[in-house]
Every structure is written in structure tokens, then in C-alpha cells.
Design a protein around this motif. Structure first.
Motif, PDB file in Angstrom:
ATOM      1  N   LEU A  49       0.722  -1.333   0.050  1.00  0.00           N
ATOM      2  CA  LEU A  49       0.058  -0.089  -0.155  1.00  0.00           C
ATOM      3  C   LEU A  49       0.804   1.164  -0.027  1.00  0.00           C
ATOM      4  CD1 LEU A  49      -2.841  -0.820   2.557  1.00  0.00           C
ATOM      5  CD2 LEU A  49      -3.106  -0.516   0.199  1.00  0.00           C
ATOM      6  N   TYR A  50       0.547   2.291  -0.667  1.00  0.00           N
ATOM      7  CA  TYR A  50       1.170   3.482  -0.995  1.00  0.00           C
ATOM      8  C   TYR A  50       0.463   4.571  -0.875  1.00  0.00           C
ATOM      9  CZ  TYR A  50       4.908   0.394  -3.133  1.00  0.00           C
ATOM     10  OH  TYR A  50       5.710  -0.780  -3.160  1.00  0.00           O
ATOM     11  N   ILE A  76       1.264   7.325 -10.647  1.00  0.00           N
ATOM     12  CA  ILE A  76       2.885   7.361 -11.083  1.00  0.00           C
ATOM     13  C   ILE A  76       3.312   7.016  -9.562  1.00  0.00           C
ATOM     14  CG2 ILE A  76       4.761   8.620 -11.693  1.00  0.00           C
ATOM     15  CD1 ILE A  76       2.915  10.384 -13.723  1.00  0.00           C
ATOM     16  N   LEU A  77       4.084   6.027  -9.428  1.00  0.00           N
ATOM     17  CA  LEU A  77       4.902   5.552  -8.131  1.00  0.00           C
ATOM     18  C   LEU A  77       6.078   6.635  -8.218  1.00  0.00           C
ATOM     19  CD1 LEU A  77       4.983   3.823  -5.724  1.00  0.00           C
ATOM     20  CD2 LEU A  77       6.102   2.382  -7.102  1.00  0.00           C
ATOM     21  N   THR A  84       8.042   7.142  -0.241  1.00  0.00           N
ATOM     22  CA  THR A  84       7.227   6.566  -1.472  1.00  0.00           C
ATOM     23  C   THR A  84       5.952   6.644  -1.526  1.00  0.00           C
ATOM     24  OG1 THR A  84       9.164   4.903  -1.524  1.00  0.00           O
ATOM     25  CG2 THR A  84       7.261   4.395  -2.982  1.00  0.00           C
ATOM     26  N   ALA A  85       5.395   7.176  -2.582  1.00  0.00           N
ATOM     27  CA  ALA A  85       4.096   7.350  -2.715  1.00  0.00           C
ATOM     28  C   ALA A  85       3.555   7.547  -4.113  1.00  0.00           C
ATOM     29  CB  ALA A  85       3.711   9.025  -1.960  1.00  0.00           C
ATOM     30  N   CYS A  86       2.187   7.679  -4.352  1.00  0.00           N
ATOM     31  CA  CYS A  86       1.667   7.781  -5.503  1.00  0.00           C
ATOM     32  C   CYS A  86       0.981   9.012  -5.932  1.00  0.00           C
ATOM     33  CB  CYS A  86       0.691   6.370  -5.995  1.00  0.00           C
ATOM     34  SG  CYS A  86       1.346   4.668  -5.860  1.00  0.00           S
ATOM     35  N   LEU A  87       1.281   9.342  -7.363  1.00  0.00           N
ATOM     36  CA  LEU A  87       0.880  10.908  -7.656  1.00  0.00           C
ATOM     37  C   LEU A  87      -0.443  10.454  -8.736  1.00  0.00           C
ATOM     38  CD1 LEU A  87       3.903  12.961  -7.927  1.00  0.00           C
ATOM     39  CD2 LEU A  87       2.488  12.846  -6.143  1.00  0.00           C
ATOM     40  N   ILE A 132       6.030  17.953  -2.012  1.00  0.00           N
ATOM     41  CA  ILE A 132       4.756  17.492  -2.325  1.00  0.00           C
ATOM     42  C   ILE A 132       4.691  16.087  -1.121  1.00  0.00           C
ATOM     43  CG2 ILE A 132       3.287  16.238  -3.847  1.00  0.00           C
ATOM     44  CD1 ILE A 132       4.386  17.888  -5.886  1.00  0.00           C
ATOM     45  N   LEU A 133       5.703  15.091  -1.406  1.00  0.00           N
ATOM     46  CA  LEU A 133       5.552  13.965  -0.626  1.00  0.00           C
ATOM     47  C   LEU A 133       5.812  14.433   1.066  1.00  0.00           C
ATOM     48  CD1 LEU A 133       7.837  11.265  -2.248  1.00  0.00           C
ATOM     49  CD2 LEU A 133       5.288  11.895  -2.476  1.00  0.00           C
ATOM     50  N   GLN A 134       6.422  15.431   1.306  1.00  0.00           N
ATOM     51  CA  GLN A 134       6.571  15.701   2.893  1.00  0.00           C
ATOM     52  C   GLN A 134       5.289  16.364   3.306  1.00  0.00           C
ATOM     53  OE1 GLN A 134       9.966  18.408   2.666  1.00  0.00           O
ATOM     54  NE2 GLN A 134      11.379  16.810   3.242  1.00  0.00           N
ATOM     55  N   ALA A 135       4.375  17.097   2.420  1.00  0.00           N
ATOM     56  CA  ALA A 135       3.476  17.819   2.848  1.00  0.00           C
ATOM     57  C   ALA A 135       2.089  16.784   2.811  1.00  0.00           C
ATOM     58  CB  ALA A 135       3.128  19.047   1.805  1.00  0.00           C
ATOM     59  N   HIS A 136       2.245  15.942   2.041  1.00  0.00           N
ATOM     60  CA  HIS A 136       1.149  15.001   1.874  1.00  0.00           C
ATOM     61  C   HIS A 136       1.260  13.633   2.282  1.00  0.00           C
ATOM     62  CE1 HIS A 136      -0.908  18.468  -0.145  1.00  0.00           C
ATOM     63  NE2 HIS A 136       0.017  18.598  -0.768  1.00  0.00           N
ATOM     64  N   THR A 137       2.326  13.135   2.925  1.00  0.00           N
ATOM     65  CA  THR A 137       2.407  11.853   3.406  1.00  0.00           C
ATOM     66  C   THR A 137       2.771  11.780   4.892  1.00  0.00           C
ATOM     67  OG1 THR A 137       4.665  11.460   2.649  1.00  0.00           O
ATOM     68  CG2 THR A 137       2.918  10.983   1.246  1.00  0.00           C
TER      69      THR A 137
END
Length: 137
Positions: A49-50, A76-77, A84-87, A132-137
Motif C-alpha cells: 500500500l502506498y 505514478i509511483l 514513496t507515494a503515488c501521484l 509534495i511528499l513531505q506535505a502529503h504523506t
């Protein structure tokens, strides 16, 4: 600076995601997207899960970014250091090598490195995937 990037569409806007952060792109089935209580949406990819970050929501304040194209979204991984996340974007448009240019005031917009002149003459905003990853994960 020069960066290899994937040009993606979110509504009427075009963005550039630096290739160095992209692991793969895919189109998840609706059953692959789930909501984890207190954590937001996640997408399942090969039994992992991402976190799912819908760029349409992140950049809704930009003209046209909140509209949906009605087609199947592309996910997009991405990976930056240990995150690690998906956009999720509306479409993948092109692969291009672009020159990042500073745009007056863009430094105050979270998630943006600057702008780039795309091959079709439009300006695309280059994403700062790490922020973006820092703000949303």
C-alpha cells in the motif's frame, strides 16, 4: 538546471515530474484504491500500500486544475529518499528534457521548483516531488 522529465496533465495544466523520482506508472482498478482511517487514500500495487496524492486536489487553486478529463487517471509511483507515494494525474503527455527557469514568485508556491518551456510552446511547472511528499504523506 536541466532535468529529464515526464510531462503530465492535470486538468488544463501541464506539469513536469523529474524522471529521477519515478519508479513506474500504472492505472489502478477502483478496488485497488482504499481509504485508511487517519491516513487518507492509499493504492495497492503488488501487495503493498502506498499513499495516494491526487494532484488535481493539490493544485486545485490553479486555473483548470480542478476539472477532470473524464478518462482513466494515471498513477505514478515516485520515491524520494525514504518516502514513496503515488501521484495521480489525468494523463501522461510526453517525456522531455527541460531547462528549469525561476519564475518570479514561484518560490512561494509549495511543490514547485520552477517553470520550463515545453516542446509545444506551453509553460509547464516543474514539480518539487520531495516537498509534495513531505506535505502529503
Amino acid at each position: 538546471s536541466v532535468v529529464d522529465g515526464l510531462v503530465v496533465a492535470v486538468g488544463e495544466a501541464e506539469y513536469v515530474i523529474p524522471i529521477r523520482h519515478i519508479s513506474e506508472s500504472f492505472q489502478p482498478q477502483p478496488e485497488d484504491i482504499t481509504t485508511v482511517q487517519g491516513r487518507g487514500e492509499c493504492v495497492r500495487l503488488r501487495d503493498s500500500l502506498y499513499p495516494l496524492i491526487r494532484l488535481r486536489r493539490v493544485f486545485a487553486r490553479f486555473a483548470g486544475a480542478g476539472t477532470h478529463n473524464g478518462g482513466q487517471d494515471v498513477t505514478i509511483l515516485v520515491k524520494v529518499r525514504e518516502r514513496t507515494a503515488c501521484l495521480q494525474v489525468d494523463a501522461v503527455m510526453d517525456y522531455q528534457q527541460v531547462v528549469i527557469k525561476t519564475i518570479d514568485g514561484i518560490g512561494r508556491v509549495p511543490g514547485m521548483l520552477g517553470g520550463a518551456l515545453l516542446g509545444d510552446g506551453h509553460v509547464g511547472l516543474v514539480l518539487d516531488v520531495e516537498s509534495i511528499l513531505q506535505a502529503h504523506t
